[in-house]
Design an enzyme around this catalytic site. Sequence first.
Site, short mmCIF file in Angstrom:
data_model
loop_
_atom_site.label_atom_id
_atom_site.label_comp_id
_atom_site.label_asym_id
_atom_site.label_seq_id
_atom_site.Cartn_x
_atom_site.Cartn_y
_atom_site.Cartn_z
N LEU A 115 10.91 -20.64 -4.23
CA LEU A 115 9.94 -19.71 -3.66
C LEU A 115 8.67 -19.73 -4.51
O LEU A 115 8.74 -19.65 -5.74
CB LEU A 115 10.50 -18.28 -3.64
CG LEU A 115 9.50 -17.17 -3.30
CD1 LEU A 115 9.09 -17.24 -1.82
CD2 LEU A 115 10.06 -15.78 -3.60
N HIS A 152 3.21 3.41 -8.83
CA HIS A 152 3.06 1.98 -9.14
C HIS A 152 4.32 1.45 -9.84
O HIS A 152 4.78 0.35 -9.57
CB HIS A 152 1.83 1.74 -10.02
CG HIS A 152 0.54 2.12 -9.35
ND1 HIS A 152 0.25 1.77 -8.04
CD2 HIS A 152 -0.56 2.80 -9.80
CE1 HIS A 152 -0.95 2.25 -7.72
NE2 HIS A 152 -1.46 2.86 -8.76
N ASP A 201 0.83 -1.20 0.00
CA ASP A 201 0.00 0.00 0.00
C ASP A 201 0.87 1.26 0.00
O ASP A 201 2.00 1.23 0.48
CB ASP A 201 -0.91 -0.03 1.24
CG ASP A 201 -2.04 0.97 1.13
OD1 ASP A 201 -2.27 1.52 0.03
OD2 ASP A 201 -2.70 1.23 2.16
C1 FPP Z 1 -1.49 0.25 -3.47
O1 FPP Z 1 -1.10 1.58 -3.51
C2 FPP Z 1 -0.98 -0.51 -4.58
C3 FPP Z 1 -1.72 -1.08 -5.57
C4 FPP Z 1 -3.18 -1.01 -5.63
C5 FPP Z 1 -1.13 -1.81 -6.67
C6 FPP Z 1 0.11 -2.59 -6.37
C7 FPP Z 1 0.80 -2.79 -7.63
C8 FPP Z 1 2.14 -2.75 -7.82
C9 FPP Z 1 3.14 -2.61 -6.75
C10 FPP Z 1 2.68 -2.83 -9.19
C11 FPP Z 1 2.32 -4.06 -9.98
C12 FPP Z 1 2.59 -5.32 -9.28
C13 FPP Z 1 3.20 -6.39 -9.82
C14 FPP Z 1 3.19 -7.64 -9.03
C15 FPP Z 1 3.85 -6.38 -11.11
P1 FPP Z 1 -2.24 2.68 -3.62
O2 FPP Z 1 -2.40 3.04 -5.04
O3 FPP Z 1 -3.46 2.19 -2.95
O4 FPP Z 1 -1.58 3.84 -2.80
P2 FPP Z 1 -2.34 4.95 -1.92
O5 FPP Z 1 -3.04 4.21 -0.83
O6 FPP Z 1 -1.23 5.80 -1.43
O7 FPP Z 1 -3.28 5.65 -2.83
#
Ligand code: FPP
Length: 254
Positions: free
Chosen positions: A132, A38, A21
Amino acid sequence: MPSTVQLDPARLPRHIAIIMDGNGRWAKERGKDRVYGHHEGVLSVREIVNAAAEIGIEYLSLYAFSTENWNRPKVEVAALMELLVNTIRKEAEALKKNGVRLHVIGDFDSLPAVCRKELREAMDMTAGNSRLNLILALSYSSRWEISNAAKRLAADVQAGLVALDDIDEKRFGTYLTTADFPDPELMIRTSGEYRISNFLLYQMAYAELYFTPVHWPSFRKPHLIEALLDYQQRERRFGMTSEQLRQPHPYIPS
Ligand code: FPP
């Protein structure tokens, strides 16, 4: 700086689940748009996967896209899907070489065709690995998973394949998307939020929960070690007393 040598190899969790997050906030703090966060988050994914393998973790579940994430602005959803496809395409060879086996849990059919294709190829390519197990939760939510499991189990009862009296926790678990994996012993959530957000609710019944204020794109190997050191200081009692723990018990994984 915490280091792997401080870890007790005999007390490592077999399975770590992570709610990644804070990508959006991390980007905003730097005056960038959410998608930039991201992209940087992928670098953390790469480092944490390698670190987990090195440390000797057997299963790593990453909450990459929830059922609820479909409600985000269209451009962000599209960017996340594109990032996923590109990352899998780029990293599949490295996963194969490093002994990582890729799995996906979630509503696979709801993902765009190009995502499904790329994921399927990477899963096939890495199917022979066992160092893993990397479990990506995509279009996943626990309520979706549990209601889906209940529906499939009910269908099997109706078809006479399962008797009502044979339904117990163990049998129910075989209908979950995680049927082949042990339950996570440690759940990490980054970015200072204290929620489980519909992630592995059934499987986390006895998991230790670890929350860190660090945003996901800044979460790197030392942070993972810090979480593991914290975990190793805890006593997992599974509802029993400390004294009872000294005797063997069927609920405690050996
Ligand atoms: C949360 O941050 C993150 C996500 C919803 C997406 C996670 C995705 C990645 C790390 C990239 C793609 C993953 C892979 C496995 C290739 P948020 O957007 O909710 O952040 P915020 O809470 O600060 O708005």
